[in-house]
Write a protein that holds these residues in place. Sequence first.
Motif: not given
Lengths: 114, 114
Positions: B31-32, B36, B41, B43-44, B46, B51, B89, B93, B101-102, B104-106
């Motif tokens: 539902d979420y 990202y 180099d 970090s991901p 958001l 929702r 990405l 979740g 838990k989330l 993730w896609g590739l």
Amino acid sequence: DTTVKQNPRYKLARVGKPVNLICSQTMNHDTMYWYQKKPNQAPKLLLFYYDKILNREADTFEKFQSSRPNNSFCSLYIGSAGLEYSAMYLCASSRDRGNTGQLYFGEGSKLTVL
Amino acid sequence: GQQVKQSSPSLTVQEGGILILNCDYENDMFDYFAWYKKYPDNSPTLLISVRSNVDKREDGRFTVFLNKSGKHFSLHITASQPEDTAVYLCAAGGNVGDNSKLIWGLGTSLVVNP
């Protein structure tokens, strides 16, 4: 300060040796996570702490340990590194419990096991 | 099997165009839904999330569309810019039991050419 800090950024380890990775955040977030990321694979959740409660994924339960001595710090511990542990390890935090709020990621700790 | 799939590993567009990134998921309890963005180099971070009580959310040039019956959500970027070049990405979740838990896609590597 919305940064999540990880140390070390790069770690070289021998097979069979222990590895300890550190993560810190000063946002007073309740939940801290550790993900493993390998090339061409999606990030894989290893474990997370909600407050002082540790939740470990079933398929990595025996491979990784963690501790959270206070709200700001969380470690990831590998007792005996194997070649398959070579990966980027991403720490993240979120304000709430559950995985459906914004995650703040650190820059990662790249582990190479030889 | 992979629970969250991004159909395109890479995409190249010209500056100014509209582009669509797609993500399919398997668990109808999710539902979420989130996108990202990750620079090399870094970090991901958001970009946008939604929702399941809505089927669309817009934030500037970025819109996420959710099709729950089709188990599909997408990211639309209008007036694309070279600064949009990054890896995107998707993650999905829920907050209940094993769904909490989330996943993730590739990732889709996007290049916007000037």
